[in-house]
Design a protein around this motif. Structure first.
Motif, PDB file in Angstrom:
ATOM      1  N   THR A 182      15.237  -7.323   0.516  1.00  0.00           N
ATOM      2  CA  THR A 182      13.981  -6.951  -0.136  1.00  0.00           C
ATOM      3  C   THR A 182      12.816  -6.975   0.845  1.00  0.00           C
ATOM      4  O   THR A 182      12.071  -6.001   0.982  1.00  0.00           O
ATOM      5  N   PHE A 220      17.718  -3.480 -10.426  1.00  0.00           N
ATOM      6  CA  PHE A 220      17.938  -3.691  -9.000  1.00  0.00           C
ATOM      7  C   PHE A 220      19.161  -4.566  -8.738  1.00  0.00           C
ATOM      8  O   PHE A 220      19.831  -4.412  -7.720  1.00  0.00           O
ATOM      9  N   SER A 248      22.132  -3.162  -6.411  1.00  0.00           N
ATOM     10  CA  SER A 248      22.521  -3.886  -5.214  1.00  0.00           C
ATOM     11  C   SER A 248      24.025  -4.130  -5.197  1.00  0.00           C
ATOM     12  O   SER A 248      24.674  -4.011  -4.143  1.00  0.00           O
ATOM     13  N   ALA A 300      17.373 -10.609  -7.663  1.00  0.00           N
ATOM     14  CA  ALA A 300      16.606  -9.693  -8.503  1.00  0.00           C
ATOM     15  C   ALA A 300      15.457 -10.418  -9.195  1.00  0.00           C
ATOM     16  O   ALA A 300      14.341  -9.900  -9.290  1.00  0.00           O
ATOM     17  N   ARG A 357      12.715 -11.100  -6.803  1.00  0.00           N
ATOM     18  CA  ARG A 357      12.020  -9.835  -6.541  1.00  0.00           C
ATOM     19  C   ARG A 357      11.001  -9.537  -7.637  1.00  0.00           C
ATOM     20  O   ARG A 357       9.890  -9.086  -7.371  1.00  0.00           O
TER      21      ARG A 357
END
Length: 255
Positions: free
Chosen positions: A16, A77, A81, A112, A115
């Motif tokens: 990220t 995400f 991923s 995630a 993030r």
């Protein structure tokens, strides 16, 4: 076993933070939401806002809901991923090590969720810039952040549960189109419950986004968060994690 999880989790963070374009988009997107959607009711009479939104500033009502919606979308995400690691062969290399499948699953969930949390201070600052007054209540804020973490964990796990067996790039987007908008609009993230027809009120009552949004709203507007909301989010996160562990153990494959 925790060491394997920690190594995989750090990799998710590096993926990220090394992508400057992604970071910029993550920082700009919440500001655009606040600026454009939040300003859409600027000229609505203050009496209307006070009656139905319990504040004369719609952005103060929207802010907790938009943070909750952001934690919904970060679930996408986690599954993207996972599929990326399958397509490029990384997951195959990991699965021949001693790392258990649950650590792979949990690292994706943790990455995630982290993030998603990056957007929290950005949106809070954007809210302040648009006139939102944040109360000085560290305990309430802590409960709100915990609620957002639980929401992110739950939705990241949910996405992985339905995509763990696939290496199809299109599947996460199909799932997102199927569940994201219904979950967002059947919650109280954007509008109060009184606006909805009866059948949508029933959906809102079981929608975890509603509980996260209302928890944050209680902090901002009332200064008195309801602990039951946090408990519901805890149950949602634990249930999704438990199911995710079972699915990962049985169905997670490197291709």
């Amino acid at each position: 076993m925790l060491q394997e999880f920690w190594v995989l989790y750090k990799r998710e963070l590096k993926k990220t933070f090394r992508n400057i374009g992604v970071i910029i988009i993550m920082l700009v997107q919440p500001i655009m939401w606040i600026a454009f959607f939040g300003s859409s009711l600027t000229n609505v009479p203050k009496e209307f806002l006070t009656t139905f939104f319990h504040t004369n500033n719609y952005i103060a009502f929207l802010l907790p809901g938009e943070l909750s919606v952001s934690m919904l979308f970060i679930g996408l995400f986690s599954s993207m991923s996972m599929i990326q690691d399958k397509r490029f062969g990384y997951l195959k290399k990991v699965m021949v090590t001693r790392a258990p499948k649950w650590s792979i699953f949990l690292a994706k969930v943790g990455g995630a969720t982290t993030r998603g949390l990056i957007q929290v201070p950005v949106m809070l600052l954007a809210g302040i810039a648009f006139g939102v007054v944040l109360p000085a209540d560290p305990v309430g804020f802590a409960e709100w952040i915990v609620g957002l973490i639980l929401l992110g964990v739950g939705f990241s796990s949910l996405y992985l549960i339905v995509t763990m067996r696939s290496a199809d790039w299109q599947l996460p987007n199909v799932i997102a189109n199927l569940i994201n908008l219904p979950l967002m609009f059947s919650s109280t993230a954007l509008f109060p419950l009184s606006f909805y027809p009866t059948w949508m009120k029933y959906l809102s009552d079981v929608n975890p986004i509603t509980y996260s949004a209302e928890l944050g709203r209680d902090v901002i507007l009332n200064g008195d968060p309801i602990a039951m909301y946090l408990f519901y989010l805890f149950v949602f996160a634990v249930a999704m994690l438990f199911i995710g562990f079972l699915v990962a153990k049985k169905y997670l494959t490197p291709e």
